[in-house]
Design an enzyme around this catalytic site. Structure first.
Site, PDB file in Angstrom:
ATOM      1  CG  ASP A   1      -2.392 -39.295   4.078  1.00  0.00           C
ATOM      2  OD1 ASP A   1      -3.444 -39.553   3.474  1.00  0.00           O
ATOM      3  OD2 ASP A   1      -2.217 -38.259   4.728  1.00  0.00           O
TER       4      ASP A   1
ATOM      5  N   PRO B   1       7.319 -43.049   1.945  1.00  0.00           N
ATOM      6  CG  PRO B   1       6.950 -45.263   2.521  1.00  0.00           C
ATOM      7  CD  PRO B   1       8.035 -44.240   2.407  1.00  0.00           C
ATOM      8  CE  LYS B   2       1.046 -36.215   3.862  1.00  0.00           C
ATOM      9  NZ  LYS B   2       0.210 -36.585   5.021  1.00  0.00           N
ATOM     10  CD1 TRP B   3       5.736 -42.815   7.116  1.00  0.00           C
ATOM     11  CD2 TRP B   3       4.645 -44.675   7.701  1.00  0.00           C
ATOM     12  NE1 TRP B   3       6.518 -43.871   6.761  1.00  0.00           N
ATOM     13  CE2 TRP B   3       5.877 -45.033   7.110  1.00  0.00           C
ATOM     14  CE3 TRP B   3       3.783 -45.690   8.144  1.00  0.00           C
ATOM     15  CZ2 TRP B   3       6.278 -46.352   6.952  1.00  0.00           C
ATOM     16  CZ3 TRP B   3       4.180 -47.001   7.994  1.00  0.00           C
ATOM     17  CH2 TRP B   3       5.403 -47.332   7.404  1.00  0.00           C
TER      18      TRP B   3
END
Length: 358
Positions: free
Chosen positions: A177, A30-32
């Site tokens: 994100d 996941p893109k934090w």
């Protein structure tokens, strides 16, 4: 502090790609949506540094305390600081944590505590991991950080692009994100764009309500810097963000093109904001915040008669999270018809399901 990898370190970066890659040999995560943060820990000594190597330690005492308690004795990690409110990440709340007053920092550390999610390993014990493949770095991370339940976490990963596609669609509802892809055989290269990021791309029709001049603008050669954009809600034009990134030629052309629309602020829907210049939750044009201190935020108001199609990734509250991309003029659209209802509504998703899964 004496570690195999010492600050300053500029973290590895990512370049944007369209769609989840299907080429194989990649690890997805996941893109934090938080503050990129490198953690340097040597016993009780902990330093937090930002993407541009600036210190973050004083702003997040609760993260420092969590690192002392939960992380290996000596390590250097790459990850993200985030703030969750309920089941969702809240970037605006995270921004409030950067405050000059220690009393305010301590209060916010209690009321809106931050967490840390690690996604790469630079050093562990006496060993540097910079030259090792990501697959090896990830295996060492899982062994060293497995079982963390917060405030420090280890990010999830998968090598299955189908799972990554599901994450891309679902996790946005928890405030994430997008998705990041890392080559399994790649070393950790400082300040190099060796990763890939996949972000949501959407369009919206917005009203052009003003502009600011470019920092290089002169009286002899005026240049447009950014367009101020709005959407209607309950009959009022709300500031939703800006569009920028034009060529110098286009900046000059746009000024000429928009000149007939220039008006006095008293005739403008945002005229009521001209009387106050304080920090405010809507970040309306011409107002100050600690992020804009010292900048000239004045703008030239325009009659809200022109509609523009822009590209954007996602929303932060009622505004575009990042600068919107100019697509094309929409002379066929009535400005009054440009409202928030056209924006895609993201289905909510529980952040705990992302952080709690292994």
């Amino acid at each position: 502090m004496d570690l195999p990898v010492m600050p300053p370190v500029r973290p590895m970066l990512a370049k944007s790609v369209k769609g989840v890659p299907r080429t194989g040999g990649l690890s997805f995560e996941p893109k934090w949506d938080g503050f990129r943060c490198l953690v340097f820990k040597d016993g009780d000594e902990v330093e937090l540094t930002s993407r541009n190597t600036k210190p973050l330690t004083r702003y997040f005492p609760e993260v420092v305390a969590a690192c002392r308690e939960q992380l290996p004795e000596r390590c250097v990690l790459d990850g993200e600081i985030f703030v969750a409110v309920g089941a969702k990440l809240e970037f605006e709340v995270l921004q409030e944590r950067i405050h000059p007053a220690k009393s305010r920092v301590d209060l916010l550390a209690e009321s809106t505590p931050a967490s840390y999610v690690a996604f790469d390993l630079l050093a562990l014990g006496e060993d540097s991991y910079l030259t090792r493949e990501f697959s090896e770095r990830r295996a060492a991370l899982e062994e060293a950080l497995g079982g963390l339940t917060g405030p420090c976490y280890l990010t999830r990963t998968t090598t299955d692009p189908e799972v990554a596609e599901e994450w891309f669609q679902q996790f946005e509802g928890a405030g994430l994100d997008g998705v990041v892809a890392k080559p399994l055989t790649a070393p950790y290269e400082e300040n190099a764009r060796t990763m890939f990021k996949i972000k949501h791309v959407r369009t919206a029709d917005v009203v052009v309500a003003g502009y600011r001049l470019h920092k290089n603008s002169t009286e002899e050669r005026p240049l447009l810097g950014s367009l101020l954009l709005g959407l209607y809600a309950d009959g009022k034009l709300q500031h939703i963000g800006v569009s920028a990134s034009f060529t110098e030629v286009r900046r000059a052309e746009l000024l000429e093109e928009l000149k007939p629309l220039e008006c006095d602020i008293a005739e403008h829907p945002w005229g009521e904001w001209a009387q106050w210049a304080i920090a405010n939750p809507d970040r309306v044009p011409g107002t100050q915040s600690r992020w804009s201190a010292g900048k000239d935020l004045s703008f030239t108001p325009l009659h809200p008669e022109r509609v523009l199609e822009v590209g954007y990734d996602h929303m932060e509250g009622r505004r575009f999270r990042h600068t919107a991309q100019f697509k094309r003029w929409r002379p066929d659209r009535d400005p009054a018809s440009c409202g928030y209802e056209q924006l895609e509504e993201v289905v909510s998703y529980d952040l705990a399901r992302i952080l709690g899964a292994t």
